[in-house]
Structure formats: C-alpha cells, structure tokens
Design a protein around this motif. Structure first.
Motif, short mmCIF file in Angstrom:
data_model
loop_
_atom_site.label_atom_id
_atom_site.label_comp_id
_atom_site.label_asym_id
_atom_site.label_seq_id
_atom_site.Cartn_x
_atom_site.Cartn_y
_atom_site.Cartn_z
N ALA A 75 -27.18 15.21 55.81
CA ALA A 75 -26.70 16.01 54.72
C ALA A 75 -27.00 15.23 53.28
O ALA A 75 -27.55 15.94 52.22
CB ALA A 75 -25.13 16.12 54.51
N ASP A 76 -27.14 13.98 53.43
CA ASP A 76 -27.73 13.03 52.28
C ASP A 76 -28.89 13.41 52.03
O ASP A 76 -29.69 13.61 50.74
CB ASP A 76 -27.25 11.56 52.40
N TYR A 78 -30.72 16.17 52.68
CA TYR A 78 -30.97 17.38 51.98
C TYR A 78 -30.58 17.45 50.57
O TYR A 78 -31.20 18.13 49.69
CB TYR A 78 -30.00 18.56 52.82
N LEU A 79 -29.48 16.66 50.25
CA LEU A 79 -28.94 16.65 48.83
C LEU A 79 -30.10 15.77 48.04
O LEU A 79 -30.55 16.37 46.78
CB LEU A 79 -27.73 16.02 48.63
N GLU A 80 -30.92 14.84 48.67
CA GLU A 80 -31.91 14.29 47.92
C GLU A 80 -33.03 15.05 47.67
O GLU A 80 -33.62 15.04 46.74
CB GLU A 80 -32.37 12.82 49.01
N GLN A 82 -32.85 18.22 47.46
CA GLN A 82 -32.44 19.36 46.55
C GLN A 82 -32.71 18.73 45.08
O GLN A 82 -33.01 19.47 44.12
CB GLN A 82 -31.14 19.89 46.86
N ARG A 83 -32.48 17.43 44.91
CA ARG A 83 -32.43 16.84 43.53
C ARG A 83 -33.97 16.38 43.12
O ARG A 83 -34.07 16.17 42.23
CB ARG A 83 -31.70 15.57 43.69
N THR A 171 -39.02 16.90 54.59
CA THR A 171 -37.56 16.98 54.80
C THR A 171 -37.20 16.77 56.47
O THR A 171 -36.18 15.68 56.93
CB THR A 171 -36.83 18.12 54.45
#
Length: 183
Positions: A75-76, A78-80, A82-83, A171
C-alpha cells in the motif's frame, strides 16, 4: 447418454478406469451414486458467501482485520507511485485530452438535442430527397463517436501507453521487493 458397458474410459488410448454398471451396486450405493455428499470438501468452498444470512462469516463491527506486513508495504508503494512525477505526468496527459474532448462532444450532442426540440423546421429541411438535416446531423453523431474513439486510442498509444507501462513495471518491481520476492 450412451452406456459404457464396462469398457475403459478414454477411447482406448492410455490408461483408463473401468466403469461399473449401476445394476452391480447395492441399493444404498445407487442412491449415493451421482449425488454430491455433504462431507465433500468442495461442497462449501464452491459457493461460500451465497445464501448466507446477513452478517454470517463477517467479523463483528469494530473489528478490523490486521493487515499483513507485505500488504501494508505494498500500500505504501502504491501511495508513493501515486505521488510520483511520472504518475502525475500520465494523469496530466490523460486529462489534457479527455476534458476538452468530452466538452466538445457533449456540446455537440446537447446542441443536436436543443436544435431538434427548438428548431424543428430547420431540422425538417430536406437536404437530398427524403434525407433531411436531422438525419444528416444524427448520422454525424455516430461518425464523431467513431472519430473520437479513434483519436482517443491514437492519443493513448502515442502519448501515454509507454509511460504508463513503465510506471506499471516499476510498481510491480517495487511491490515484488516489499513482498520478499513473491508477487
């Protein structure tokens, strides 16, 4: 269905299993033949969740299942992603095409509907024989739909697909690393 009469299954090639006749079975075995038994391990697995009352099999409210370590790390990742600047660039290219294309097509569609309802005499004006303005504009709606679909696919292929594929590859590599090599 054709009876096997004791022949081997599989058309005679390779190993087969003899097929017994139902006449050779005891009455209690005949009743069980061809029926799914409740002690079959696949009985509940095939339809788990179907036909159960509300709340059955769910944790009580307020109990949140704990995430495994690999899931939290993924999850981290994917957040990374996305940013990241690469993700923002892909989204920017997407929006730069879709927003104006949607606006133009929507205005074209609404213009057709408004013209058909407010100016019926204009839409009824003949163009050639029995073909009128409304028919030509309506067919133009179909033509622009196909044109817009072609333009979107071309734009995606030329401007976004390569960047999105590289982003997806990165990813997957990052999540594979966080899960200890398992994907």
């Amino acid at each position: 269905m054709q009876q096997s009469k004791g022949r081997l299954r599989g058309g005679g090639t390779g190993r087969g299993t003899p097929v017994g006749r139902i006449d050779d079975l005891a009455p209690d075995q005949v009743q069980d033949a061809g029926h799914l038994r409740y002690d079959d391990p696949w009985y509940d697995a095939l339809a788990s969740g179907w036909g159960e009352s509300a709340g059955a099999g769910e944790p009580p409210p307020g109990v949140v299942p704990a995430a495994r370590e690999g899931e939290a790390a993924a999850a981290d990742v994917y957040l990374e992603v996305q940013r990241s600047a690469a993700f923002k660039e892909v989204r920017r290219r997407y929006r730069r095409f879709v927003v104006p294309a949607f606006g133009a097509f929507f205005a074209w569609y609404v213009g057709y509907v408004i013209a058909a309802t407010t100016a019926p005499e204009l839409m009824a004006r003949p163009v050639a024989g029995a073909v009128n303005v409304a028919l030509v504009v309506g067919l133009g709606q179909f033509a622009t739909t196909f044109l817009l679909t072609w333009a979107y696919a071309r734009h995606a292929r030329l401007r976004r697909d390569r960047a999105a594929l590289e982003l997806r590859w990165d990813t997957q590599e990052l999540t594979r690393g966080t899960n200890g090599g398992a994907s």
